[in-house]
Design an enzyme around this catalytic site. Structure first.
Site, PDB file in Angstrom:
ATOM      1  N   LYS A  38       0.755  -1.197  -0.052  1.00 15.72           N
ATOM      2  CA  LYS A  38      -0.078   0.065   0.137  1.00 15.72           C
ATOM      3  C   LYS A  38       0.920   1.206  -0.080  1.00 15.72           C
ATOM      4  O   LYS A  38       1.753   1.460   0.767  1.00 15.72           O
ATOM      5  CB  LYS A  38      -0.881  -0.137   1.148  1.00 15.72           C
ATOM      6  CG  LYS A  38      -1.826   1.166   1.270  1.00 15.72           C
ATOM      7  CD  LYS A  38      -3.095   0.667   1.955  1.00 15.72           C
ATOM      8  CE  LYS A  38      -4.342   1.643   1.813  1.00 15.72           C
ATOM      9  NZ  LYS A  38      -4.641   2.061   0.552  1.00 15.72           N
ATOM     10  N   GLY A  43       6.386   1.047   5.901  1.00 15.14           N
ATOM     11  CA  GLY A  43       7.209   0.103   5.130  1.00 15.14           C
ATOM     12  C   GLY A  43       7.292   0.272   3.657  1.00 15.14           C
ATOM     13  O   GLY A  43       8.609   0.218   3.145  1.00 15.14           O
ATOM     14  N   CYS A  44       6.062   0.632   3.117  1.00 12.19           N
ATOM     15  CA  CYS A  44       6.106   0.724   1.730  1.00 12.19           C
ATOM     16  C   CYS A  44       6.901   2.044   1.216  1.00 12.19           C
ATOM     17  O   CYS A  44       7.666   2.208   0.357  1.00 12.19           O
ATOM     18  CB  CYS A  44       4.726   0.744   1.057  1.00 12.19           C
ATOM     19  SG  CYS A  44       3.907  -0.881   1.473  1.00 12.19           S
ATOM     20  N   THR A  45       6.841   3.014   2.188  1.00 12.95           N
ATOM     21  CA  THR A  45       7.348   4.329   1.990  1.00 12.95           C
ATOM     22  C   THR A  45       9.138   4.069   2.010  1.00 12.95           C
ATOM     23  O   THR A  45       9.563   4.730   1.218  1.00 12.95           O
ATOM     24  CB  THR A  45       6.803   5.303   2.784  1.00 12.95           C
ATOM     25  OG1 THR A  45       5.496   5.504   2.758  1.00 12.95           O
ATOM     26  CG2 THR A  45       7.567   6.776   2.731  1.00 12.95           C
ATOM     27  N   ALA A  48      10.006   2.303  -1.165  1.00 15.25           N
ATOM     28  CA  ALA A  48      10.368   3.157  -2.320  1.00 15.25           C
ATOM     29  C   ALA A  48      11.083   4.310  -2.317  1.00 15.25           C
ATOM     30  O   ALA A  48      11.876   4.435  -3.195  1.00 15.25           O
ATOM     31  CB  ALA A  48       8.656   3.752  -2.400  1.00 15.25           C
TER      32      ALA A  48
END
Length: 151
Positions: A38, A43-45, A48
Site C-alpha cells: 500500500k 514500510g512501503c514508503t 520506495a
C-alpha cells in the site's frame, strides 16, 4: 512466488502518470519488479524511497525499477509527489499482475487472517526470464540488497 528460470508473465498497466507499460517495454534491460501492499504506509514508503535514492546506481548497471501495487493511479501520483519518487509505479487495482506474479496470498497480521500482497521482489533479465525472486523482503533493506546482488 514464481520460480527462478521461468519466463516472467507479460503485463500491461498504467503508471502514476497514466502512461501504459508492458513487460516488453523493458526488453534488453534488466528489470526489478517489486510488489508492495500500500502507498504511503511506513514500510512501503521506506522501500520506495530507498529505490528512488538508489535509482542512479541501478541505471548505471542497466537496471530499471518498477513498483506495483493495487492502489489507484491517483494514489500512486500522490505517493510519488509526497516523497519525490523517481521511478515507475504501476497501478493494478484488478490484481491481474499481482496474481500473475503469485504475490496475492493469505497473510496474518496481529492474529487476523486476510488476503493481500506479499512484499516480493523479482529481478528479470534482458530476455524476460526471472533470475532472482525474493518473498522474504525487508522493506527498508530491499534496494540495497538488490544492488549488492547486482555487483
Amino acid at each position: 512466488m514464481l520460480e527462478v528460470g521461468t519466463k516472467a508473465p507479460d503485463f500491461e498497466a498504467v503508471d502514476q502518470n497514466g502512461e501504459l507499460h508492458r513487460l516488453s517495454d523493458y526488453r534488453g534491460k534488466k528489470l526489478i519488479l517489486y510488489f508492495y501492499p500500500k502507498d504511503n504506509t511506513p514500510g512501503c514508503t521506506k522501500q520506495a524511497c530507498s529505490y528512488s535514492e538508489n535509482r542512479p546506481h541501478f541505471l548505471e548497471k542497466g537496471v530499471e525499477v518498477v513498483g506495483v501495487s493495487k492502489d489507484s493511479v491517483a494514489s500512486h501520483k500522490k505517493f510519488e509527489g509526497n516523497y519525490n519518487l523517481s521511478f515507475t509505479i504501476l497501478s493494478d487495482p484488478d490484481r491481474k499482475i499481482i496474481e500473475a506474479y503469485d504475490v496475492w496470498k493469505e497473510k496474518k497480521n496481529y492474529g487476523k487472517v486476510s488476503m493481500g500482497v506479499v512484499r516480493t521482489t523479482y529481478l528479470i533479465d534482458e530476455e524476460g526470464t526471472i533470475i532472482l525472486a525474493n518473498d522474504k523482503v525487508k522493506a527498508a533493506e530491499d534496494a540495497t540488497k538488490m544492488l549488492e546482488k547486482l555487483s
